[in-house]
Design a protein around this motif. Sequence first.
Motif, PDB file in Angstrom:
ATOM      1  N   LEU A  16       4.063 -13.139  -7.016  1.00  0.00           N
ATOM      2  CA  LEU A  16       2.923 -12.223  -6.944  1.00  0.00           C
ATOM      3  C   LEU A  16       2.923 -11.311  -8.166  1.00  0.00           C
ATOM      4  N   SER A  17       1.860 -11.362  -8.957  1.00  0.00           N
ATOM      5  CA  SER A  17       1.746 -10.464 -10.099  1.00  0.00           C
ATOM      6  C   SER A  17       1.422  -9.060  -9.603  1.00  0.00           C
ATOM      7  N   PHE A  18       1.593  -8.062 -10.461  1.00  0.00           N
ATOM      8  CA  PHE A  18       1.321  -6.687 -10.056  1.00  0.00           C
ATOM      9  C   PHE A  18      -0.153  -6.493  -9.727  1.00  0.00           C
ATOM     10  N   GLU A  19      -1.047  -7.071 -10.518  1.00  0.00           N
ATOM     11  CA  GLU A  19      -2.481  -6.927 -10.252  1.00  0.00           C
ATOM     12  C   GLU A  19      -2.872  -7.594  -8.945  1.00  0.00           C
ATOM     13  N   ASP A  20      -2.292  -8.772  -8.676  1.00  0.00           N
ATOM     14  CA  ASP A  20      -2.576  -9.441  -7.411  1.00  0.00           C
ATOM     15  C   ASP A  20      -1.967  -8.667  -6.245  1.00  0.00           C
ATOM     16  N   PHE A  21      -0.834  -8.030  -6.490  1.00  0.00           N
ATOM     17  CA  PHE A  21      -0.227  -7.187  -5.460  1.00  0.00           C
ATOM     18  C   PHE A  21      -1.137  -6.020  -5.097  1.00  0.00           C
ATOM     19  N   ARG A  22      -1.759  -5.415  -6.084  1.00  0.00           N
ATOM     20  CA  ARG A  22      -2.656  -4.287  -5.823  1.00  0.00           C
ATOM     21  C   ARG A  22      -3.872  -4.743  -5.017  1.00  0.00           C
ATOM     22  N   THR A  23      -4.380  -5.926  -5.296  1.00  0.00           N
ATOM     23  CA  THR A  23      -5.479  -6.479  -4.506  1.00  0.00           C
ATOM     24  C   THR A  23      -5.028  -6.706  -3.072  1.00  0.00           C
ATOM     25  N   TRP A  24      -3.814  -7.218  -2.920  1.00  0.00           N
ATOM     26  CA  TRP A  24      -3.228  -7.463  -1.593  1.00  0.00           C
ATOM     27  C   TRP A  24      -3.133  -6.160  -0.806  1.00  0.00           C
ATOM     28  N   CYS A  25      -2.733  -5.071  -1.469  1.00  0.00           N
ATOM     29  CA  CYS A  25      -2.637  -3.762  -0.814  1.00  0.00           C
ATOM     30  C   CYS A  25      -3.998  -3.305  -0.293  1.00  0.00           C
ATOM     31  N   THR A  26      -5.061  -3.604  -1.029  1.00  0.00           N
ATOM     32  CA  THR A  26      -6.402  -3.223  -0.596  1.00  0.00           C
ATOM     33  C   THR A  26      -6.802  -3.955   0.676  1.00  0.00           C
ATOM     34  N   LEU A  27      -6.422  -5.218   0.777  1.00  0.00           N
ATOM     35  CA  LEU A  27      -6.754  -6.023   1.950  1.00  0.00           C
ATOM     36  C   LEU A  27      -5.884  -5.684   3.151  1.00  0.00           C
ATOM     37  N   LEU A  28      -4.715  -5.102   2.907  1.00  0.00           N
ATOM     38  CA  LEU A  28      -3.762  -4.809   3.978  1.00  0.00           C
ATOM     39  C   LEU A  28      -3.354  -3.342   3.940  1.00  0.00           C
ATOM     40  N   PRO A  29      -4.253  -2.439   4.329  1.00  0.00           N
ATOM     41  CA  PRO A  29      -3.945  -1.003   4.239  1.00  0.00           C
ATOM     42  C   PRO A  29      -2.758  -0.572   5.086  1.00  0.00           C
ATOM     43  N   SER A  30      -2.512  -1.231   6.220  1.00  0.00           N
ATOM     44  CA  SER A  30      -1.355  -0.863   7.046  1.00  0.00           C
ATOM     45  C   SER A  30      -0.047  -1.170   6.326  1.00  0.00           C
ATOM     46  N   VAL A  31      -0.010  -2.312   5.652  1.00  0.00           N
ATOM     47  CA  VAL A  31       1.182  -2.683   4.892  1.00  0.00           C
ATOM     48  C   VAL A  31       1.398  -1.690   3.755  1.00  0.00           C
ATOM     49  N   ARG A  32       0.326  -1.360   3.050  1.00  0.00           N
ATOM     50  CA  ARG A  32       0.406  -0.394   1.945  1.00  0.00           C
ATOM     51  C   ARG A  32       0.864   0.973   2.444  1.00  0.00           C
ATOM     52  N   LYS A  33       0.315   1.410   3.568  1.00  0.00           N
ATOM     53  CA  LYS A  33       0.666   2.717   4.124  1.00  0.00           C
ATOM     54  C   LYS A  33       2.132   2.752   4.551  1.00  0.00           C
ATOM     55  N   PHE A  34       2.578   1.687   5.199  1.00  0.00           N
ATOM     56  CA  PHE A  34       3.964   1.648   5.658  1.00  0.00           C
ATOM     57  C   PHE A  34       4.947   1.589   4.492  1.00  0.00           C
ATOM     58  N   LEU A  35       4.698   0.690   3.543  1.00  0.00           N
ATOM     59  CA  LEU A  35       5.609   0.545   2.407  1.00  0.00           C
ATOM     60  C   LEU A  35       5.618   1.785   1.516  1.00  0.00           C
ATOM     61  N   TRP A  71      -2.117  -2.970  14.892  1.00  0.00           N
ATOM     62  CA  TRP A  71      -1.498  -2.225  13.790  1.00  0.00           C
ATOM     63  C   TRP A  71      -2.242  -2.493  12.486  1.00  0.00           C
ATOM     64  N   HIS A  72      -2.566  -3.744  12.256  1.00  0.00           N
ATOM     65  CA  HIS A  72      -3.296  -4.138  11.045  1.00  0.00           C
ATOM     66  C   HIS A  72      -4.685  -3.508  11.007  1.00  0.00           C
ATOM     67  N   ILE A  73      -5.442  -3.610  12.090  1.00  0.00           N
ATOM     68  CA  ILE A  73      -6.802  -3.058  12.137  1.00  0.00           C
ATOM     69  C   ILE A  73      -6.780  -1.547  11.955  1.00  0.00           C
ATOM     70  N   GLY A  74      -5.775  -0.886  12.528  1.00  0.00           N
ATOM     71  CA  GLY A  74      -5.698   0.570  12.481  1.00  0.00           C
ATOM     72  C   GLY A  74      -5.265   1.145  11.153  1.00  0.00           C
ATOM     73  N   GLY A  75      -5.020   0.301  10.172  1.00  0.00           N
ATOM     74  CA  GLY A  75      -4.490   0.767   8.900  1.00  0.00           C
ATOM     75  C   GLY A  75      -5.375   1.742   8.151  1.00  0.00           C
ATOM     76  N   ILE A  76      -6.689   1.721   8.374  1.00  0.00           N
ATOM     77  CA  ILE A  76      -7.576   2.643   7.658  1.00  0.00           C
ATOM     78  C   ILE A  76      -8.243   3.641   8.602  1.00  0.00           C
ATOM     79  N   LEU A  77      -7.738   3.708   9.842  1.00  0.00           N
ATOM     80  CA  LEU A  77      -8.311   4.644  10.799  1.00  0.00           C
ATOM     81  C   LEU A  77      -7.527   5.954  10.812  1.00  0.00           C
ATOM     82  N   PRO A  78      -8.191   7.067  11.144  1.00  0.00           N
ATOM     83  CA  PRO A  78      -7.470   8.342  11.233  1.00  0.00           C
ATOM     84  C   PRO A  78      -6.519   8.364  12.422  1.00  0.00           C
ATOM     85  N   GLN A  79      -5.555   9.259  12.366  1.00  0.00           N
ATOM     86  CA  GLN A  79      -4.513   9.336  13.384  1.00  0.00           C
ATOM     87  C   GLN A  79      -5.082   9.447  14.799  1.00  0.00           C
TER      88      GLN A  79
END
Length: 399
Positions: A145-164, A202-210
């Motif tokens: 995974l390149s860094f640019e592709d990783f950043r795109t991946w983070c956009t698609l998976l906000p829960s993963v990005r938030k957790f990591l 968990w995945h769906i809730g990644g961009i929802l408020p607490q």
Amino acid sequence: MGNSQSPSSHRDPRFASSSRAFSHTELEALKSLHASLAAQSQSKGPYVSPSVFKNYFGLHGPLGDRMFDLVTQQRKDQNLTFEDLVIAKGIYEKGTKDEIEEFIYQLLDVYGDGIVGSAHHETVNIFLNAAKFAKQDEGHAEESLSFEDFRTWCTLLPSVRKFLGSLLIPPNLGRPGSQVPRLLHLENIDPNMILLKKVYAWHIGGILPQHDLEEWKLLYHSSVNGQSFSTFLGNVSKDKGQTVLIIKDKEGYVYGGYASQPWERHGDFYGDLKSFLFQLYPTASIFRPTGANTNLQWCAVNFSSASIPNGIGFGGKVNHLGLFLSATLDQGHTFSCTTFGSPCLSKTNQIYPEVIEGWGVVTKVPDERKHDGGKGTVLERFKEDRHMLNMVGLANASE
């Protein structure tokens, strides 16, 4: 994170820069934390050992080793200084978006070989399927995974990005990205029938408020409530709140949409920019509004014109929606759409639902978050939530 250097890094300009990102009170708290962990480490100097560091932050295995390596600036001396802690937290928690994502990208290179590759686990793969592994590294047959592709991946998976992005927060303090909504349904419903698994929630809730991550309750299930559009609308509309629509079609694909406005009869698109589309299986991704148009929600009931198709949906344009479920509930369609920047969510554009679920989001104000003398609060549920994250393969937390 830098080349090998002495633990004495007071002259490191990054320490002075990182220190400015914290208030005096925050720096004193970090100093006290470091002193406490150093005392537990029984080291010969004011240093924190790897085992104490990993136990405190709930990080074990290769991920814990890699985090310690990055925080100590890859010196390999097994000593974490106060300056190391301030620099790491300054970059990882207070830095720019680019700095934080570069740190996370390095973190996922758990073996430190410059390769962020794929894994093979059924649950993990639904998230990895959203990533583009196209980077070729000499001496490695596997694509990475390149860094640019990783950043795109983070956009698609906000829960993963938030957790990591929150691993230097102890899990017992309510680590962001760890919370899973409590999923409520009637006792007479077999849990095995339910599409919305905890990992999906968990995945769906990644961009929802607490406050939207407390409880979700099942309002409609096609196998239980029958294939009736009036029943569906009546059930999902009664609370006048946000809802989650999930469809499993006859191809085995699972996907849906988050409706931020109640489902109400309209002759045109309506809604706001809080709505979004998502995929759950075999790929997990979230598609947020792009701002290209305001064709967000669609809910047409008892119209006789072909230009106003009866049913519900999200995005796109009439008869060519990002996701559409007809009023017969036995068919629909999904097309790529600019509203959400989403692709076709299934294998084909025409869809034939096998199971349909509607979930209501129970929004609670902060004062109402305690139940039964503290049982069932957000923090009380983190043990269970971390167990789920371990199953996903993103967390290595343990009590």
